[in-house]
Enzyme design. Structure first.
Site, PDB file in Angstrom:
ATOM      1  N   GLY A 195       0.779  -1.236   0.000  1.00  0.00           N
ATOM      2  CA  GLY A 195       0.000   0.000   0.000  1.00  0.00           C
ATOM      3  C   GLY A 195       0.809   1.284   0.000  1.00  0.00           C
ATOM      4  N   MET A 247      -3.471  -7.285  -7.312  1.00  0.00           N
ATOM      5  CA  MET A 247      -2.910  -8.409  -8.068  1.00  0.00           C
ATOM      6  C   MET A 247      -4.000  -9.312  -8.645  1.00  0.00           C
ATOM      7  SD  MET A 247       0.265  -7.788  -7.793  1.00  0.00           S
ATOM      8  CE  MET A 247       1.137  -9.296  -8.190  1.00  0.00           C
ATOM      9  N   ARG A 248      -4.990  -8.697  -9.275  1.00  0.00           N
ATOM     10  CA  ARG A 248      -6.035  -9.482  -9.951  1.00  0.00           C
ATOM     11  C   ARG A 248      -6.332  -8.834 -11.290  1.00  0.00           C
ATOM     12  NH1 ARG A 248      -9.705 -12.855  -7.324  1.00  0.00           N
ATOM     13  NH2 ARG A 248     -11.317 -12.269  -8.786  1.00  0.00           N
ATOM     14  N   HIS A 289       2.033   0.610 -13.062  1.00  0.00           N
ATOM     15  CA  HIS A 289       2.842  -0.577 -13.369  1.00  0.00           C
ATOM     16  C   HIS A 289       4.322  -0.184 -13.347  1.00  0.00           C
ATOM     17  CE1 HIS A 289       3.643  -4.511 -15.052  1.00  0.00           C
ATOM     18  NE2 HIS A 289       4.530  -3.920 -15.831  1.00  0.00           N
ATOM     19  N   THR A 319      -7.981  -1.425 -19.373  1.00  0.00           N
ATOM     20  CA  THR A 319      -8.881  -2.047 -20.340  1.00  0.00           C
ATOM     21  C   THR A 319      -8.820  -3.561 -20.100  1.00  0.00           C
ATOM     22  OG1 THR A 319      -7.132  -2.334 -21.972  1.00  0.00           O
ATOM     23  CG2 THR A 319      -8.370  -0.255 -22.064  1.00  0.00           C
ATOM     24  N   GLU A 355      -7.226  -5.604 -21.699  1.00  0.00           N
ATOM     25  CA  GLU A 355      -5.888  -6.119 -22.034  1.00  0.00           C
ATOM     26  C   GLU A 355      -4.946  -5.872 -20.858  1.00  0.00           C
ATOM     27  OE1 GLU A 355      -2.331  -5.026 -25.169  1.00  0.00           O
ATOM     28  OE2 GLU A 355      -4.271  -4.049 -25.360  1.00  0.00           O
ATOM     29  N   LEU A 356      -4.297  -6.902 -20.348  1.00  0.00           N
ATOM     30  CA  LEU A 356      -3.436  -6.771 -19.173  1.00  0.00           C
ATOM     31  C   LEU A 356      -2.342  -5.723 -19.404  1.00  0.00           C
ATOM     32  CD1 LEU A 356      -2.428  -7.829 -16.375  1.00  0.00           C
ATOM     33  CD2 LEU A 356      -0.974  -9.412 -17.672  1.00  0.00           C
ATOM     34  N   ASP A 357      -2.303  -4.708 -18.550  1.00  0.00           N
ATOM     35  CA  ASP A 357      -1.298  -3.636 -18.604  1.00  0.00           C
ATOM     36  C   ASP A 357      -1.263  -2.981 -19.988  1.00  0.00           C
ATOM     37  OD1 ASP A 357      -0.577  -4.127 -15.927  1.00  0.00           O
ATOM     38  OD2 ASP A 357       0.884  -5.636 -16.524  1.00  0.00           O
ATOM     39  N   GLN A 416       9.471   7.067  -8.226  1.00  0.00           N
ATOM     40  CA  GLN A 416       8.768   7.709  -9.348  1.00  0.00           C
ATOM     41  C   GLN A 416       7.280   7.352  -9.339  1.00  0.00           C
ATOM     42  OE1 GLN A 416      10.121  10.060 -11.222  1.00  0.00           O
ATOM     43  NE2 GLN A 416      11.890   9.740  -9.885  1.00  0.00           N
TER      44      GLN A 416
HETATM   45  C1  GRF Z   1       4.011  -1.316  -7.263  1.00  0.00           C
HETATM   46  O1  GRF Z   1       5.321  -1.528  -7.732  1.00  0.00           O
HETATM   47  C2  GRF Z   1       3.035  -1.165  -8.416  1.00  0.00           C
HETATM   48  O2  GRF Z   1       3.606  -0.541  -9.524  1.00  0.00           O
HETATM   49  C3  GRF Z   1       2.724  -2.605  -8.731  1.00  0.00           C
HETATM   50  O3  GRF Z   1       2.654  -3.251  -7.475  1.00  0.00           O
HETATM   51  C4  GRF Z   1       3.453  -2.532  -6.539  1.00  0.00           C
HETATM   52  C5  GRF Z   1       2.546  -2.160  -5.416  1.00  0.00           C
HETATM   53  O4  GRF Z   1       3.239  -1.563  -4.354  1.00  0.00           O
HETATM   54  N1  GRF Z   1       1.514  -2.701  -9.517  1.00  0.00           N
HETATM   55  P1  GRF Z   1       2.419  -0.878  -3.163  1.00  0.00           P
HETATM   56  O5  GRF Z   1       1.474  -1.941  -2.609  1.00  0.00           O
HETATM   57  O6  GRF Z   1       1.703   0.316  -3.705  1.00  0.00           O
HETATM   58  O7  GRF Z   1       3.478  -0.502  -2.145  1.00  0.00           O
END
Ligand code: GRF
Length: 209
Positions: free
Chosen positions: A18, A96-97, A115, A147, A149-151, A179
């Protein structure tokens, strides 16, 4: 996309640490992002992100996929809770889904993801490791519209970072994360404050005269 008068209520979906959620909380606190967080939902129990949300006084829920018959039922339940709380923009922050049709249809062009690579390079899991293994000298972070489409949705904002010769996955991830924490609140601000359209794959910010 016309934003004026639209409520600025975020729903944030997480699965773990988070830290991106925290960067959004902090940007709102600092006044650089004018919005409120209506609800945080995690698909995993007892993750640090849920604690961060509660520490900030935000309603934080756990939705366990095992409690739902299938993926669609899960996504419909997510859409329902987000809509019930008046959410106008959904932010995936380490969620993560895969996001399915019930959620996509409920929030057209209103779901963002972050991402840890310069998409379209290195979609999917372990983007930082993929970048190291490939041997690129520059990688970064991308915020995009979600969308099916993944990422693969239109890119709202990107930032690049160098890959250094002695980098490990951890050191590279930390540099990218800095960043991420900068561009995610900024991308949300762009979505909420600016006029923009999607033309083909391109996210086009309209010049304000
Ligand atoms: C980050 O690197 C984000 O880009 C990726 O999962 C990670 C999540 O980190 N999708 P956090 O839970 O926000 O610390």
């Amino acid at each position: 996309m016309e934003n004026s008068g639209r409520p600025r209520r975020l729903g944030i979906l997480i699965s773990g640490r988070g830290s991106n959620l925290q960067s959004i909380v902090d940007a709102i606190g600092a006044g650089t992002l004018e919005a409120s967080i209506a609800v945080v939902v995690s698909n995993r129990a007892d993750v640090p992100g849920l604690q961060r949300a509660r520490a900030a006084g935000i309603d934080a829920l756990h939705f366990n996929a095992r409690d739902f018959a299938n993926r669609d039922a899960y996504d419909r339940a997510l859409a329902d809770v987000l809509q019930a709380r008046g959410v106008t923009l959904v932010c995936l922050a380490g969620f993560m889904r895969l996001v399915g049709a019930p959620l996509l249809d409920a929030f057209p062009q209103r779901i963002l993801n972050i991402h840890p690579s310069l998409l379209p390079s290195f979609p999917g899991l372990d983007a930082q490791r993929q970048a190291l293994d490939y041997g690129v000298q520059v990688t970064g972070a991308t915020v995009h519209l979600v969308t099916s489409e993944l990422d693969g949705g239109p890119i709202v904002l990107q930032a690049s970072v160098p890959v250094l010769p002695d980098d490990t996955v951890d050191t590279l991830s930390a540099r990218i994360l800095q960043q991420e924490h900068r561009i995610y609140p900024e991308a949300i601000r762009i979505i909420l404050d600016e006029r923009w359209t999607v033309v083909g794959r391109r996210f086009v910010r309209e010049e304000v005269a």
